[in-house]
Scaffold this motif. Structure first.
Motif, mmCIF file in Angstrom:
data_model
loop_
_atom_site.group_PDB
_atom_site.id
_atom_site.type_symbol
_atom_site.label_atom_id
_atom_site.label_comp_id
_atom_site.label_asym_id
_atom_site.label_seq_id
_atom_site.Cartn_x
_atom_site.Cartn_y
_atom_site.Cartn_z
ATOM 1 N N MET A 92 8.311 6.100 2.333
ATOM 2 C CA MET A 92 8.938 5.083 3.349
ATOM 3 C C MET A 92 7.968 3.786 3.051
ATOM 4 O O MET A 92 6.840 3.911 2.232
ATOM 5 N N ASP A 93 8.218 3.025 3.629
ATOM 6 C CA ASP A 93 7.684 1.514 3.375
ATOM 7 C C ASP A 93 6.653 1.270 4.309
ATOM 8 O O ASP A 93 6.666 1.143 5.541
ATOM 9 N N ILE A 94 5.145 1.365 3.812
ATOM 10 C CA ILE A 94 4.072 1.265 4.716
ATOM 11 C C ILE A 94 3.411 0.027 4.831
ATOM 12 O O ILE A 94 2.860 -0.591 3.740
ATOM 13 N N THR A 95 3.816 -0.853 5.805
ATOM 14 C CA THR A 95 3.476 -2.358 5.732
ATOM 15 C C THR A 95 2.620 -2.652 6.950
ATOM 16 O O THR A 95 1.860 -3.597 7.272
ATOM 17 N N ARG A 96 2.607 -1.736 7.987
ATOM 18 C CA ARG A 96 1.761 -1.772 8.963
ATOM 19 C C ARG A 96 0.639 -0.637 9.355
ATOM 20 O O ARG A 96 1.203 0.643 8.803
ATOM 21 N N ASP A 156 1.986 2.741 10.433
ATOM 22 C CA ASP A 156 3.253 3.431 9.648
ATOM 23 C C ASP A 156 2.655 4.535 8.942
ATOM 24 O O ASP A 156 3.367 5.684 8.434
ATOM 25 N N THR A 160 3.317 7.845 10.715
ATOM 26 C CA THR A 160 4.700 8.060 10.631
ATOM 27 C C THR A 160 4.768 8.701 9.034
ATOM 28 O O THR A 160 5.337 9.708 8.977
ATOM 29 N N ASN A 161 4.042 8.180 8.219
ATOM 30 C CA ASN A 161 3.874 8.763 6.698
ATOM 31 C C ASN A 161 3.282 10.204 6.993
ATOM 32 O O ASN A 161 3.851 11.113 6.076
ATOM 33 N N GLN A 173 0.065 0.281 17.874
ATOM 34 C CA GLN A 173 1.515 0.220 17.444
ATOM 35 C C GLN A 173 2.300 -0.251 18.800
ATOM 36 O O GLN A 173 3.463 -0.413 18.879
ATOM 37 N N LYS A 201 7.051 -1.474 18.303
ATOM 38 C CA LYS A 201 6.551 -1.341 16.909
ATOM 39 C C LYS A 201 7.402 -2.184 16.015
ATOM 40 O O LYS A 201 6.913 -2.708 14.940
ATOM 41 N N HIS A 256 -2.491 -6.657 9.289
ATOM 42 C CA HIS A 256 -1.736 -5.426 8.949
ATOM 43 C C HIS A 256 -1.626 -5.343 7.263
ATOM 44 O O HIS A 256 -2.065 -4.617 6.523
#
Length: 590
Positions: free
Chosen positions: A1-5, A8, A11-12, A80, A165, A193
């Motif tokens: 997944m794209d972790i930008t914050r 995240d 979630t990862n 979040q 979020k 972030h």
């Protein structure tokens, strides 16, 4: 997944590393373990609870606590929603708490203990924005964090949290970190972030371990170094254990058996000093073997430059001596990352020789924090330097030697301080670090001193105190030392003794004394320290050598006001507090 914050990362963890144990903390002798799912549930319940209390996007939430899983629950639970977290050191004064809480306009505070709460209670009526205080430990009359979580359970709002979020952009303000500083009023560093996530992606090579490996964390999470690294652990699926306290680190290392940890040089120096002190207690052949191995380790060079015979001897030293060092650190430690201040090169050499790679890095709160760091790969390491500039970041050396930095890790600025921001970040986007440095072999960054700490004697000679202090601290007699002499004829030093070593030396030499005040005045003791200074003075030019010194009868500490929370010297307060000792040094010369 794209972790930008930052959230995240959670979630990862759930999507890729759904472990039965993701994070753990030890309090009152018991480990509190949380699975990935339990971790996420606590975070979400705190988010729901904050929403029920009408706390949301843009509001400031402070966390004042030592490291523990609840710190992370509050951090992610606030983030979040689009809140801005304001971590603070548990050790700062009521005055600083009052200033920071008002400057940031904090609405919610999470405190760990009654000692911290007493400070907040003393100033809360002078903080108009403050609405709620929750504790991580039981404090009479104060709601626990679990009460907020229970409110969240009773008022679940997953759709609202998902919506909030979605509104958080990578370039949004994530946290305000108030620099402890060595002087002056704290400044709120605005980090987004993206600042943190960019730094994580560029630093992930520091921990080349598969998911599920364990690490021990004990540096304060309120400091950007440890916070970023713990985010990085989440990024890589590495399990975090929080040490119970600084005093229990040795025991916790043996319990957890981590593959890595981060530290500051002073703590690594103390580990080394304890190892050497134990070596001095050995007898006969064992003692000779210990110091033979130690001398061998101090000569270690990267790239097998020592030759085959050296490495044959090193294997013997490893089996007899260095294997015991590793066992004392839990037996599995492969990498230690050191930051916050200068590391003695001899420590990097000897621990690397002992099979534990020490990676010195460099950065500031304003740079999220990493600018440069040595790497586990030998080609990216150079003793005595802070290593390679990380990917995506650019560094140049200004005409006066100052290190300038540009990249996605550089802060937005100082909160409500546009003039200070413009002073730190110039019109071309270069952040001025305030550190003096150079490049070794055109690629390894080397820090030579703090720009503001370099001083000039009355004879016009410039003195860079940090490298001198680092060298003198190699003496087993010296706990801390501060080189002084601005506008004076010569450099001198204020010294706090390494009391255990000094008292052991006195016992061995039949020197009796009544307390520390008497001990630091003993002629034999003063002669021993003069001998130590004479030995290390040979490393420096004649204009730099320490001509006189004063032994101080006490210690320097965070609580005493002589050191920052990251164990750097607060030079102006030290000069002020010990002015009579400085006068003794220089007046006696007139």
């Amino acid at each position: 997944m794209d972790i930008t914050r930052n959230f995240d990362l959670l979630t990862n963890l759930k999507e890729n590393y759904n472990f039965p144990l993701a994070i753990s903390g030890k309090k009152n002798g018991t480990w509190a373990n949380y699975s990935t799912n339990e971790y996420a549930d606590h975070v979400n319940n705190i988010s729901y609870g904050l929403l029920a209390k009408e706390i949301g996007r843009g509001d400031k939430v402070a966390i004042i606590s030592t490291n523990r899983p609840e710190w992370n629950f509050a951090d992610f639970g606030a983030s979040q929603l689009g809140c801005v977290t304001v971590p603070m050191y548990p050790t700062i004064s009521e005055t600083d708490y009052k200033y920071i809480l008002n400057n940031a306009e904090v609405k919610v505070v999470f405190v760990e203990s009654i000692d911290i709460y007493k400070k907040i209670e003393a100033v809360k009526n002078e903080v108009p924005s403050l609405k709620y205080i929750y504790s991580f430990e039981h404090i009479p009359g104060l709601p626990l964090w679990t009460e907020l979580s229970e409110i969240g359970k009773a008022n679940p709002a997953p759709e609202k949290v998902t919506e909030l979020k979605g509104l958080v952009r990578p370039e949004d303000l994530m946290t305000l970190i108030y620099t402890s500083g060595t002087t002056g009023t704290p400044k709120g560093v605005m980090l987004t972030h993206n600042n943190l996530m960019a730094n994580i992606r560029a630093s992930q090579h520091l921990f080349p371990f598969p998911p599920g490996n364990k690490v021990l964390s004990f540096l304060p999470l309120c400091h950007i170094f440890e916070r970023m690294v713990c985010y990085l652990y989440h990024y890589k699926g590495i399990v975090i254990y929080y040490a119970e306290s600084m005093e229990t680190i040795a025991d916790n290392l043996k319990e957890v058996t981590p593959v890595a940890f981060t530290t500051v040089p002073r703590l690594l120096e103390k580990v080394y000093d304890k190892i050497v002190a134990k070596g001095h207690t050995l007898k006969g052949v064992k003692k000779k073997l210990f110091f033979w191995a130690l001398a061998l380790g101090h000569k270690y060079e990267l790239g097998r430059k020592n030759g085959g015979w050296y490495h044959t001897k090193l294997k013997i030293a490893d089996k007899l001596i260095f294997s015991k060092w590793r066992a004392a650190l839990g037996g599995e430690v492969k990498i230690i990352v050191s930051g916050a201040s200068a590391l003695q090169p001899r420590l990097a050499r000897v621990f690397t020789a002992a099979g534990i790679i020490v990676l010195e890095g460099y950065g500031l709160t304003e740079t999220s924090p990493v600018i440069a760091v040595n790497t586990p790969d030998e080609e990216g390491r150079c003793f005595g330097t802070v290593g390679l500039v990380i990917p995506g970041v650019t560094v140049k050396i200004a005409a006066d030697g100052e290190i300038l930095c540009k990249g996605p890790n550089v802060m937005q600025g100082y909160y409500k301080l546009p003039e200070a921001t413009n002073e730190a970040i110039d019109g071309e986007g270069w952040f001025h670090t305030g550190d003096i440095g150079t490049f070794v072999e055109d690629k390894y960054l080397k820090i030579t001193d703090r720009k503001k700490e370099v001083f000039k004697t009355s004879g016009g000679k410039y003195i860079a105190p940090q490298p001198m202090e680092n060298k003198f601290k190699e003496s087993p007699f010296i706990e801390q030392i501060m080189v002084i002499g601005e506008n004076e004829k010569f450099p001198a030093a204020l010294i706090t003794p390494a009391w255990d070593y000094l008292k052991g030396w006195c016992t061995k030499n039949g020197i009796t004394f009544e307390g520390n005040e008497d001990l630091v005045k003993k002629p034999e003791v003063l002669a021993a320290y003069q001998k130590e200074l004479d030995f290390y003075n040979t490393e420096f030019g004649s204009w730099e050598t320490i001509k006189k010194f004063q032994l101080l009868p006490g210690d320097w500490s965070i609580e005493g006001g002589e050191m920052t929370p990251t164990l750097k010297l607060k030079r102006k307060p030290i000069l002020s507090k010990y002015a009579r000792f400085v006068d003794t040094i220089y007046k006696s010369d007139n």
